[in-house]
Design a protein around this motif. Structure first.
Motif: not given
Lengths: 366, 366, 366, 366
Positions: C41-42, C44-50, C62-65
């Motif tokens: 999952i991470q 994909w979150l990294d792509r969106r990360k501010p 960090p948006d760590q899931v």
């Protein structure tokens, strides 16, 4: 109801397993502007908390609830409220024996057959621990109900455990909180202590019947057929682990009633209609009458017992299984606060549905 | 469940009142390519049809079903199937006495309080006539189930009426269709004829308990918590008019069982797991075990009786009311085909849900 | 779709605000037995990360899931998966100016009017931060799709920002990940860097159009009318903050097409039907054709800008407002991974719905 | 939205095919006590009725609506309202050519691939005839809205057909009903008559853009994310046959706006907030602002045309197909009353949802 969501407008989605890092629920549809803190919810969780006496599981959990969203400056915002409770006292190795074997009377075998893969630790998702999330959600429902319908009260209690049934003539609501069984009959409460001690010593468990009553529910909540108040209540109670039967009002006993017996006759009182009896349990045609709502459910005995039972494992091998771990000898005891919570959630949901559909206006009488 | 829809994938939305021009339902989610004609549905409606003997309402309706959509060249197309049944034998003037007065034990008063306006003729939407739509929908569910799970059978029967309960040792399934009460115990069936005659003469009515069993249901249908097979079944049965209690397996009696009694022990048979008992009623943890599904529900006595009962009217005036019209002395009798239909609808719905969620694959044993 | 849930079978319920302790979602209906870890999952979150470059908000998270439930021994169990992302970089005092004032073009005023009470910090629930939960859920959907439909790919990219539109003749999919705008046209990508710099300097923001394509989607997903694949896709995209228009295939431009232009003619290829064009965007009558699914949506410019705008506050006082805080000059950029996630969720949901309804069987051609 | 149901509280379930005996819908969740007769619904159906002029299909149907349930003594009872419209002018033999062949641009091929079996006559369920049921349901929604929000008006009109677009400076609402195209620009209306004549002669069809506006909608309807007013509106419009794009407010054009352009500035008027522009189309953050709701959608050209197009049949044989039968040269024309009906249904549904969730109370300003 979807897989893990219940409710139409006030919708609760629970998640979490017995031995994962945490469990909780998302409470959607809570009206905005309601004062809410963790202290409003915690007391209800404390009532359900394990390890409070020798009659419940010895797992000791603080069951501290955290509000992660949906509340700002002490008021609900109308957006989803996330409640989380961390698991802190797992002893997963207790469960190694059932990683591959199926406890008779337990969901082990059906989870395996449906999903092919299950979290066996503490029963995973099938654990009664999931009910902590319901109780937390119920705390929110109660807070909203207290705002909208000030006089409404919800009370749960045990009316039967094994061979012991309460005598209604001794019913004393003040007794409920004074014994570990939530029993309103002080004589039966005394007997239950001995009874349950003997059951534990004999490495057995026992079933129970819980009754939940709601007083002060306004007339007009519910709907005629598929979102009936009784249908939704029944579904909610039956969704609690280990419940095998649900009754409204006279329940299964209505089979033996005649029409003249069953008719709750009506007279006109100072504040509107008054019923001379309440066989209906406060619900007629799926809609509340204004009388007390009465709902009962039976909880089967805990299937995790120390007495060996014949079973098989995933390889199809036959074996005799005893279940270690820390289990409630009567899971019905802790079902009392759970049933109260479900009653609160269903009533609030129907209150909101009713104001959607009718605006809360009522047909006048007199 | 929404106001008038039940089911997740196989969704039935019913409509219609007792004395309107017609009633029916929209059946959505039926798989495509299933052979279906009106002849597949009509026999089930004929079983429920009123006026077949002196023990049911004397309203005589052909209850002829019409398929208005969703079937082409004899096969379902996967689009919604509309079923319509015209009302032909209304006698609305019978009901003038209750236009303003509320029958005790009936939904009259709650409909009035909720909606302020009701169709009093024959009970309007609260009439048991709505169940004709369920039976029709159940006919479709049965046809699909017969295609998908050939050995699956659903059987409903009466096990109690008033003081008369069947003796399980005399249970004979071949008797069910041979008496007007769907009673599997020939001794009780004989007694019921006299019993019900006396009740009618005394202008009274009586409750009943109906049991519905499904054999050949594959293991793995259902879900752990809120879309539990037992929760959905219970909700479905409780949504039938006049039902006040629902049980799965041992039901309310599990309260008196110990854990050793309740554990359905498991051995390995030639075709997979075999259970040595079925206290669970074929459902563990919300999921079917492969054993027979056993569901019971209590139907309260008809509230429309000729014996005067104390009540009030919309003006708040007190009066004694007798209810004319043509009413079933035991509405439980005609609830038998209705309960069967609900069982069929719930099982098909869960079969479809299961193939969505798991693809119908099963965890192997052995 | 309920207040905070989307999907029929694969159901995602999101929760959390911009400046609360955490946000996340419950993902229900995931099939069992799918290998899943946080590492799936991470990315994909990294792509969106501010905060990844100067063209997105400088909030650094960090948006760590964290997976809190529903996965055991690296495999999904079929029970709800809880995903949580902690908020770590809130600067709530930036928002004091808007606690009582309403940003023009923002949800501030409508939240106030509807709820009377709002979490103004970072926009609360209206913040684009909520989309992190969608991207996380989309990561699960992608993992399941990769198992069920190996060749299926989902690609999102920017095709317009302000006055700059891509030239389809220069479309180069390999460029998408090579510039901070996810732009497939290298010439436009270069221009956008300058363009957006100027916009930031002028304390302004800009809109964009994002296109999401899915290749390898099997024919037959969707339904004729209300659960149409295009209706659900459109609803999903429109549910993303700041989206104001959604198109399938030729979209709004179909208004200028004749029937002869619009007809995607069909020939027979070696593996089945082949379409000679794709005006339909891969969907006919609500059901996928097997061609690429093409969906576009317009994202309005960020309403939080440093240029003063006329507005009012809760007291009804008029004022000129500039919005401090850390805002994306083009919120459309980070909408690319969000749109991809919504496409993944909708496709998986319809794959599961389809196997419920039809069993995944297909009408043969040839 | 389920397969054939839309709405949360005000729920419409449609059924029926083009060439079956009838079509209709069940309207659930209508508040009780609303005066309603067939005469309230019929005028809206008459506006949509085919065969009114040479620019729509020559199929001549009275489209007479029958209320079969849910209304008693001229008032809604709160129970489901069944609406039925009989099909009387089918010419099924016109469609023999497409029984096995697939019209390019039509749902023929996807229905075949998904279901393996379809009612080809008149397009079966994919026929625009289904929209008659929506228009009927919209008539009920309008009647309820007229009671609850007296000043609310809904107006639909055509703003583009093929190369002809209206000039907003010539917009004259009184023109809409005076030409067969529902066009508010009298110059364009005149041009369209010639334009469409030529298209018909050349055996072709054409697309269109329809705009639906609602004035007088109170602020506060909708929800922040998944039951956003714009998300539900978009989904509703996209569920209409042949729609390929939907816009709210400035829609796709917001991509070219800067933040300063897009901000609808706010001043205080005598009755509350006043916006100086309406780029948002009356919706911010998923919730209505009180400004006019503006929604546009593009309708693709009719795919059934007399010009031969290359296609295949179920045997995989290639052929050139022309489509006989009676088809609208611009199906967008009759989409105008359909779009209005969907707007009415969505607004009423959100009005009811809002009173469930917030009780209809509003955060004060000033």
């Amino acid at each position: 109801m979807s897989f893990n969501t219940f409710g139409h407008i006030f919708r609760v989605t629970t998640w979490g397993e017995s031995h994962g890092p945490a469990l909780g629920c998302t409470v959607d549809g809570t009206p905005p502007g309601i004062a809410l803190t963790e202290e409003d919810i915690q007391p209800w969780l404390d009532r359900r908390k394990p390890g409070q006496n020798k009659f419940t599981t010895q797992r000791k959990e603080p069951d501290q609830v955290h509000i992660l969203s949906g509340v700002f400056d002490g008021l609900t915002t109308g957006t989803p409220i996330q409640l989380m409770i961390e698991n802190t006292n797992q002893q997963s190795k207790d469960y190694n024996d059932i990683a591959q074997a199926f406890r008779p009377g337990h969901a082990d075998i059906t989870y395996h057959q449906k999903y092919g893969h299950r979290d066996h630790r503490g029963g995973g998702r099938s654990s009664a621990r999931e009910t902590a999330a319901r109780v937390a959600a119920g705390g929110i429902a109660r807070k909203v109900l207290a705002t909208f319908v000030p006089g409404l009260t919800i009370t749960g209690y045990m009316i039967q455990m094994g061979v012991h049934q309460i005598d209604r003539r001794r019913f004393d609501a003040t007794q409920i909180d004074k014994n570990p069984f939530w029993c309103p009959d002080p004589v039966v409460a005394t007997n239950l202590a001995t009874y349950l001690d003997e059951l534990r010593l004999s490495q057995n468990s026992i079933g129970a019947v819980i009754e939940i009553t709601a007083n002060g529910v306004p007339a007009g909540l519910g709907a005629p057929l598929y979102a009936k108040l009784d249908s939704d209540l029944t579904s909610a109670m039956m969704s609690i682990n280990a419940v095998k039967g649900v009754e409204i009002g006279d329940g299964m006993a209505t089979a033996a009633l005649t029409g003249t017996d069953n008719a709750d006759e009506i007279r006109m009182g100072p504040d509107g209609p008054e019923f001379l009896s309440n066989h209906a349990g406060g619900i007629l045609g799926g809609i509340s009458t204004g009388q007390p709502i009465i709902c009962r459910f039976a909880v089967k005995p805990t299937s995790s017992i120390l007495t060996p039972r014949r079973t098989i494992n995933t390889k199809g091998e036959e074996l005799d299984l005893i279940t270690k771990g820390r289990h409630d000898p009567c899971v019905g005891i802790r079902a009392v606060p759970v049933g109260e919570a479900m009653m609160a959630c269903v009533l609030l949901d129907h209150l909101l549905l009713d104001r959607a559909h009718t605006g809360g206006y009522r047909g006048l009488i007199g």
